[in-house]
Design an enzyme around this catalytic site. Structure first.
Site, PDB file in Angstrom:
ATOM      1  N   GLY A 231      -3.885  -4.502  -4.515  1.00 21.09           N
ATOM      2  CA  GLY A 231      -4.875  -3.521  -4.956  1.00 21.09           C
ATOM      3  C   GLY A 231      -4.135  -2.264  -5.354  1.00 21.09           C
ATOM      4  O   GLY A 231      -3.711  -1.499  -4.506  1.00 21.09           O
ATOM      5  N   HIS A 232      -3.905  -2.069  -6.643  1.00 17.46           N
ATOM      6  CA  HIS A 232      -3.149  -0.910  -7.103  1.00 17.46           C
ATOM      7  C   HIS A 232      -4.118   0.157  -7.615  1.00 17.46           C
ATOM      8  O   HIS A 232      -4.806  -0.046  -8.604  1.00 17.46           O
ATOM      9  CB  HIS A 232      -2.144  -1.324  -8.184  1.00 17.46           C
ATOM     10  CG  HIS A 232      -1.048  -2.197  -7.625  1.00 17.46           C
ATOM     11  ND1 HIS A 232      -0.117  -2.824  -8.387  1.00 17.46           N
ATOM     12  CD2 HIS A 232      -0.736  -2.509  -6.337  1.00 17.46           C
ATOM     13  CE1 HIS A 232       0.724  -3.495  -7.603  1.00 17.46           C
ATOM     14  NE2 HIS A 232       0.349  -3.326  -6.359  1.00 17.46           N
TER      15      HIS A 232
ATOM     16  N   LYS B  87       2.428   2.105  -5.106  1.00 19.57           N
ATOM     17  CA  LYS B  87       3.176   1.639  -6.283  1.00 19.57           C
ATOM     18  C   LYS B  87       2.370   1.822  -7.566  1.00 19.57           C
ATOM     19  O   LYS B  87       2.932   2.173  -8.601  1.00 19.57           O
ATOM     20  CB  LYS B  87       3.546   0.152  -6.126  1.00 19.57           C
ATOM     21  CG  LYS B  87       4.508  -0.107  -4.993  1.00 19.57           C
ATOM     22  CD  LYS B  87       4.764  -1.591  -4.817  1.00 19.57           C
ATOM     23  CE  LYS B  87       3.557  -2.389  -4.390  1.00 19.57           C
ATOM     24  NZ  LYS B  87       3.011  -2.078  -3.057  1.00 19.57           N
TER      25      LYS B  87
ATOM     26  N   ASP C 285       0.811  -1.229   0.000  1.00 26.03           N
ATOM     27  CA  ASP C 285       0.000   0.000   0.000  1.00 26.03           C
ATOM     28  C   ASP C 285       0.839   1.272   0.000  1.00 26.03           C
ATOM     29  O   ASP C 285       0.400   2.311   0.481  1.00 26.03           O
ATOM     30  CB  ASP C 285      -0.963   0.030   1.203  1.00 26.03           C
ATOM     31  CG  ASP C 285      -1.783  -1.224   1.302  1.00 26.03           C
ATOM     32  OD1 ASP C 285      -2.249  -1.687   0.258  1.00 26.03           O
ATOM     33  OD2 ASP C 285      -1.941  -1.741   2.414  1.00 26.03           O
TER      34      ASP C 285
ATOM     35  N   GLN D  37       2.596  -5.855  -3.091  1.00 26.48           N
ATOM     36  CA  GLN D  37       2.902  -5.879  -1.643  1.00 26.48           C
ATOM     37  C   GLN D  37       4.250  -5.175  -1.393  1.00 26.48           C
ATOM     38  O   GLN D  37       4.671  -4.377  -2.217  1.00 26.48           O
ATOM     39  CB  GLN D  37       2.906  -7.302  -1.091  1.00 26.48           C
ATOM     40  CG  GLN D  37       1.545  -7.984  -1.085  1.00 26.48           C
ATOM     41  CD  GLN D  37       1.218  -8.706  -2.370  1.00 26.48           C
ATOM     42  OE1 GLN D  37       2.051  -9.349  -2.962  1.00 26.48           O
ATOM     43  NE2 GLN D  37      -0.027  -8.613  -2.814  1.00 26.48           N
TER      44      GLN D  37
HETATM   45  P1  IMP Z   1      -2.282 -12.831   1.734  1.00 27.74           P
HETATM   46  O1  IMP Z   1      -1.319 -12.209   0.772  1.00 27.74           O
HETATM   47  O2  IMP Z   1      -3.712 -12.688   1.319  1.00 27.74           O
HETATM   48  O3  IMP Z   1      -1.904 -14.259   2.057  1.00 27.74           O
HETATM   49  O4  IMP Z   1      -2.159 -12.035   3.127  1.00 27.74           O
HETATM   50  C1  IMP Z   1      -0.973 -12.078   3.926  1.00 27.74           C
HETATM   51  C2  IMP Z   1      -0.700 -10.719   4.549  1.00 27.74           C
HETATM   52  O5  IMP Z   1      -0.303  -9.811   3.529  1.00 27.74           O
HETATM   53  C3  IMP Z   1      -1.897 -10.057   5.245  1.00 27.74           C
HETATM   54  O6  IMP Z   1      -1.425  -9.318   6.355  1.00 27.74           O
HETATM   55  C4  IMP Z   1      -2.441  -9.114   4.177  1.00 27.74           C
HETATM   56  O7  IMP Z   1      -3.149  -8.036   4.740  1.00 27.74           O
HETATM   57  C5  IMP Z   1      -1.140  -8.659   3.547  1.00 27.74           C
HETATM   58  N1  IMP Z   1      -1.297  -8.231   2.150  1.00 27.74           N
HETATM   59  C6  IMP Z   1      -1.401  -8.980   1.058  1.00 27.74           C
HETATM   60  N2  IMP Z   1      -1.489  -8.230  -0.045  1.00 27.74           N
HETATM   61  C7  IMP Z   1      -1.416  -6.957   0.370  1.00 27.74           C
HETATM   62  C8  IMP Z   1      -1.393  -5.697  -0.321  1.00 27.74           C
HETATM   63  O8  IMP Z   1      -1.449  -5.611  -1.558  1.00 27.74           O
HETATM   64  N3  IMP Z   1      -1.309  -4.597   0.480  1.00 27.74           N
HETATM   65  C9  IMP Z   1      -1.193  -4.672   1.825  1.00 27.74           C
HETATM   66  N4  IMP Z   1      -1.193  -5.809   2.503  1.00 27.74           N
HETATM   67  C10 IMP Z   1      -1.298  -6.950   1.780  1.00 27.74           C
END
Ligand code: IMP
Length: 412
Positions: free
Chosen positions: A46-47, A22, A19, A206
C-alpha cells in the site's frame, strides 16, 4: 545547491518491515525519472502518495504514476490480481490520472492471483497475519511450477485449456481482455531504457525484514523485497543497478506477527502511533510501533548495499521528550551487536538503548537541513554514525513539498 552528477538509476528499498514511506519517496524522486519499475510483491503493498489535496493509495501500479509522461513498469517478479489492478486503473482515472499502454506496461511473465489463492490465504495466513490477498499461495504455485502467467491468461486458447469452469473463464476473460493492451516484454523494455541511459527508479514493496530469504522467517512475505529482487523481478543484470537508497522511518513499525525487539508498549507507543497515523494502508490494521533499531539498520545496509538513506516521518517525534536508539541486544547474558534473523534468538533479545533529547519545534514546514532543530540534527547524525551511511533525504510530512534534500549527489 548545484547538482553533482548522480546515478542514472536507483533501487528504492524498504529497510524494515514495510510501510517506511517508499511511495512518497518514489513520488518525490519520480519528477526526474523516466521510468518507475516495481519488481516484487502484489496488492499486499500500500503505497500512499499525497499531492495537493489528493491522497492516493497504490497497491499495484508503480508510484511514478502521479507524474505525467513516466513509464510505469510492473515486473515479472509480481503476482497480479487482475481484478484489483483494473479497479486501481479505474480509480486513478476517476482521479484525473490517465492510464494507457503509453505509461503502464505489465510483464507477460508475472504470475496471476486467482480466487482460490485468496481463499487459501484466508485459511492459512492467520498464523503470521498475512494481508489475505492470496500473495503466498500464488507464489507457492509459481515455485511449484503450476502457476498461471499473465501471457497465458491473455491468450484465449491457452487460458480456456487451463481453467475448468466456464463461469470462471467468462469472468476472467473480461479482465484479461481489459489488461491485454498493457501486457508486454518488460525485461526488454527495461534493458533498452538502461542502454539509452534513461533515469530509472526500481520500486521495492514491503521491506528487508519481510524478505522471504533475508527476513524474520516465517513472519515474512513470499517475495524478495531486497535489492537482489530488482534483478530477478525485472530481468536485469546486477551490474546495471547503479545505486541503492534505503527508506527507513525515524522510528520503527510492524504490521502482523513476529518478534520486534524495540517495540514500545504503553503511552509513548500510543502517542507515536496516533501522531504518525500508524494504520495499515492495505488492511487498516494498527501498526506496532518501536524505537529506532540500529541493528536492523546495519543489517539492511549490508543486505542491500545501501548508498544513502531516505529517513521519513521525523516530524512525528516533535514533543516526544526522550528518544531512544537501540545500539545492541542483550541475549541470555551476552551482548549482540549484529541483527539476527533467527527468530528463536530474536524473540529473547532485549534492546540496549542510548537516550537522546527530543525537540518541540514543528518540522513540517522546514525546507532545508540547516533549519532543523539541533536535537533533530544530533539524532540524524547518530543514525548516520551507527549505520555508516549518509542520509540523503529527510521527510517531514506526507506531502511532496515536505521533503528535505540533505545530499543531492545520491539522487537521480
Ligand atoms: P503477505 O505479504 O500478505 O503474505 O503477508 C505476510 C506479512 O507481510 C504480514 O505480516 C503482512 O502484514 C506483511 N506485509 C505484506 N505487505 C506489507 C506491506 O506492504 N507493508 C507492511 N507489511 C506488509
Amino acid at each position: 545547491m548545484a547538482k553533482q552528477s548522480g546515478p542514472s538509476n536507483i533501487a528504492v528499498i524498504g529497510m524494515e518491515w514495510g510501510d517506511e514511506g517508499k511511495g512518497k519517496i518514489i513520488d518525490f524522486l519520480a519528477e526526474k525519472a523516466d521510468v518507475v519499475a516495481r519488481f516484487n510483491g502484489g496488492n499486499n503493498a500500500g503505497h500512499t502518495i499525497e499531492v495537493g489535496d489528493k491522497k492516493i493509495v497504490l497497491h499495484l501500479v508503480p508510484s511514478g504514476v502521479m507524474h505525467k509522461d513516466k513509464l510505469n513498469v510492473v515486473g515479472n517478479g509480481l503476482v497480479i490480481d487482475s481484478k484489483v489492478l483494473l479497479q486501481e486503473i479505474k480509480f486513478l482515472e476517476k482521479n484525473g490520472i490517465k492510464i494507457s499502454p503509453e505509461n503502464l506496461v505489465i510483464s507477460e511473465n508475472a504470475h496471476v492471483i486467482l480466487p482460490h489463492h485468496i481463499e487459501e490465504d484466508k485459511k492459512i495466513g492467520g498464523a503470521i497475519g498475512t494481508t489475505s490477498r492470496g500473495i503466498g499461495p500464488a507464489y507457492s504455485d509459481k515455485a511449484a511450477r503450476i502457476g498461471l502467467k499473465v501471457y497465458e491468461v491473455v491468450d484465449e486458447n491457452i487460458f480456456r485449456k487451463r481453467v475448468g469452469s466456464e463461469e470462471f473463464y467468462q469472468e476472467y476473460k473480461g479482465y484479461a481482455d481489459a489488461l491485454k493492451p498493457y501486457v508486454n516484454d518488460t525485461s526488454t523494455i527495461i534493458n533498452y531504457a538502461i542502454e539509452k541511459s534513461k533515469k530509472i527508479l526500481f520500486e521495492g514493496a514491503q521491506g528487508t525484514l519481510l524478505d522471504i530469504d533475508h527476513g524474520t522467517y516465517p513472519f515474512v512475505t513470499s517475495s524478495n523485497t531486497t535489492a537482489g529482487g530488482v534483478c530477478t523481478g525485472l530481468g536485469i543484470s546486477p551490474k546495471k543497478v547503479q545505486s541503492v537508497m534505503g527508506v527507513c522511518k525515524a522510528y520503527k513499525t510492524r504490521v502482523g506477527m513476529g518478534p520486534f525487539p524495540t517495540e514500545i508498549t504503553g503511552a509513548i507507543g500510543e502517542k507515536i502511533q496516533k501522531i504518525g497515523k500508524e494504520f495499515g494502508a492495505t488492511t487498516g490494521r494498527q501498526r506496532r510501533v518501536g524505537w529506532f533499531d540500529s541493528l536492523v539498520g546495519k543489517y539492511a545496509v549490508m543486505i542491500n548495499g545501501i548508498d544513502s538513506i531516505a529517513l521519513t516521518k521525523l516530524d512525528v517525534f516533535t514533543t516526544i521528550d526522550k528518544l531512544k536508539i537501540c545500539v545492541a541486544y542483550k541475549h541470555k547474558g551476552n551482548i549482540l551487536k549484529n541483527f539476527t534473523t533467527n527468530i528463536k534468538v530474536l524473540q529473547d533479545c532485549q534492546p540496549v538503548y542510548e537516550e537522546m533529547d527530543g525537540w518541540w519545534d514543528d518540522l513540517t514546514k522546514i525546507k532545508n537541513y540547516e533549519q532543523l532543530p539541533n536535537n533533530a540534527k544530533k539524532y540524524l547524525r547518530r543514525i548516520e554514525e551507527l549505520l555508516k551511511v549518509p542520509i540523503s533525504i529527510i521527510s517531514v510530512g506526507p506531502k511532496r513539498e515536505q521533503t528535505i534534500v540533505a545530499r543531492n549527489e545520491f539522487l537521480i
